[in-house]
Design an enzyme around this catalytic site. Structure first.
Site, mmCIF file in Angstrom:
data_model
loop_
_atom_site.group_PDB
_atom_site.id
_atom_site.type_symbol
_atom_site.label_atom_id
_atom_site.label_comp_id
_atom_site.label_asym_id
_atom_site.label_seq_id
_atom_site.Cartn_x
_atom_site.Cartn_y
_atom_site.Cartn_z
ATOM 1 N N SER A 166 -28.858 1.034 9.788
ATOM 2 C CA SER A 166 -29.549 1.841 10.801
ATOM 3 C C SER A 166 -30.910 2.268 10.253
ATOM 4 C CB SER A 166 -28.680 3.050 11.192
ATOM 5 O OG SER A 166 -29.295 3.796 12.224
ATOM 6 N N THR A 167 -31.111 3.564 10.007
ATOM 7 C CA THR A 167 -32.404 4.056 9.531
ATOM 8 C C THR A 167 -32.800 3.365 8.226
ATOM 9 O OG1 THR A 167 -31.804 6.202 10.451
ATOM 10 C CG2 THR A 167 -33.708 6.137 8.987
ATOM 11 N N HIS A 193 -28.900 -0.577 14.370
ATOM 12 C CA HIS A 193 -29.043 0.382 15.470
ATOM 13 C C HIS A 193 -30.469 0.351 16.002
ATOM 14 C CE1 HIS A 193 -25.538 2.944 13.632
ATOM 15 N NE2 HIS A 193 -25.109 1.888 14.292
ATOM 16 N N MET A 286 -28.328 6.734 8.848
ATOM 17 C CA MET A 286 -27.737 8.057 8.991
ATOM 18 C C MET A 286 -26.444 7.971 9.801
ATOM 19 S SD MET A 286 -30.353 9.900 11.697
ATOM 20 C CE MET A 286 -31.757 9.626 10.627
ATOM 21 N N ASP A 289 -21.270 5.531 11.031
ATOM 22 C CA ASP A 289 -20.849 4.295 11.681
ATOM 23 C C ASP A 289 -20.585 3.216 10.635
ATOM 24 O OD1 ASP A 289 -20.272 2.528 13.737
ATOM 25 O OD2 ASP A 289 -22.369 1.913 13.992
#
Length: 358
Positions: A166-167, A193, A286, A289
């Site tokens: 993600s991030t 994401h 973050m 997940d």
């Protein structure tokens, strides 16, 4: 520790006002300044010493990308969150910003006049990002610790690699995927994401940097060695066996961990379809997940790698997997590609030897 000091940079008076009002509702955040242009922003950073900057991409004069380059040169560790539009131009500029060192991004509502939508996005997403990127406490989804057996074990021949991030993920993927050999012997599935359009452009950008074929996923496509398939924004990605082939399947079932696509959805699917022949990799991001799915993969006999804390932009997702005990090895980002290749090749060589001896 004092509040998070935020500098807002946006040429829109309305956006600056909304951001200031919404962020000021959280006592752990203090808006210490605002700027309507890149030039003013660079001067304000010296004056107000922010902990983090929100930066609009599309501004007259010095735009967000040019401003970001100056910030990165003078303040290499200052977190910057880009504000972009949900358009092809905005998505392309956002990916460029991330490659230049932006920490994260937030898309503005597609309807520029939607003040309510902008306020909701700030409350739902931006405050969480600000706290995560400045290492401040934030409310997270509860997660029950699950500790599978983590004794050393020989893994079955790996037939699939599943990656969740993600991030910080676009840059992490750009570090890992281009380093994999062109003759990589198994397919790779990726959940990053990102919203629609962004995932396609990211796949195209990574494809241009890699010897592997990297594309956005399509329902019904058969997967093959050396192919990398990225989940489409706003769609979960799963795999199914059909007539001797493994096919991709996309759906818009409810988000999991507030995400669609979700890493847990993919990991559950590969655990069911490939079992012990799965290698999962969880990189910077973050939230949590991927943690439950990683537990299912290890319970099925598969292996799980995670990126280490020092090389992660945010050690939320990989940290959640590690805390759940669902990890075989924690690796620095620069070592992940080598670890993936070695595990895949070793497992397949062992599998061939075992098959030959039998």
């Amino acid at each position: 520790m004092g509040p998070i000091r935020v500098l807002i940079v946006d040429d829109s008076v309305v956006i600056r006002k909304i951001l200031t009002e919404e962020l000021s509702t959280d006592p752990s955040i203090a808006v210490v300044g605002s700027a309507s242009s890149g030039q003013i922003a660079l001067a304000k950073i010296l004056q107000v010493n922010p902990d983090i900057v929100t930066l609009d991409i599309e501004m007259p004069g010095m735009n967000g990308l040019e401003t970001l380059k100056h910030i990165r040169h003078s303040y290499p560790k200052l977190p910057v969150i880009m504000f972009s539009t949900l358009t092809e131009l905005g998505a392309s500029a956002t990916l460029e910003a991330l490659s230049l060192g932006a920490s994260d991004y937030l898309t503005k509502p597609s309807n520029a006049g939607s003040v309510t939508g902008a306020r909701n996005a700030i409350r739902r997403d931006l405050i969480h990002k600000l706290k995560s990127l400045t290492n401040k406490p934030t409310v997270t989804t509860s997660f029950t610790k699950i500790t599978p057996n983590i004794c050393p074990r020989r893994q079955a021949a790996i037939e699939i690699v599943a990656i969740g991030t993600s991030t910080g993920g676009p840059n992490a993927l750009a570090e890992v995927l281009p380093r994999l050999p062109q003759d990589f012997p198994v397919p790779i599935l990726v959940v990053q994401h990102m919203p629609p359009l962004f995932t396609r452009l990211l796949a195209e950008r990574l494809n241009a940097q890699s010897g592997l074929s990297i594309r956005e996923a399509e329902t019904g496509r058969s997967i093959a060695p050396g192919e990398v398939w990225m989940a489409r924004g706003d769609y979960h990605m799963t795999v199914v066996r059909h007539n001797g082939h493994v096919l991709l399947s996309l759906n818009q079932e409810l988000p999991e961990n507030f995400c669609r696509p979700a890493v847990d959805v993919l990991f559950r699917s590969v655990a069911h379809t490939y079992g012990a022949s799965t290698l999962a990799v969880v990189m910077t991001g973050m939230g949590s997940d991927g943690a439950r799915g990683a537990c299912e993969i290890r319970d099925a006999g598969g292996a799980v790698l995670v990126q280490d804390q020092d090389s992660s932009v945010v050690w939320g997702m990989p940290g959640a997997v590690a805390n759940a005990g669902a990890v075989d090895k924690i690796c620095p980002l620069k070592q992940l590609s080598q670890e993936i290749v070695e595990r895949v090749n070793t497992s397949r060589a062992q599998g061939t030897a075992i098959h030959y001896l039998s």
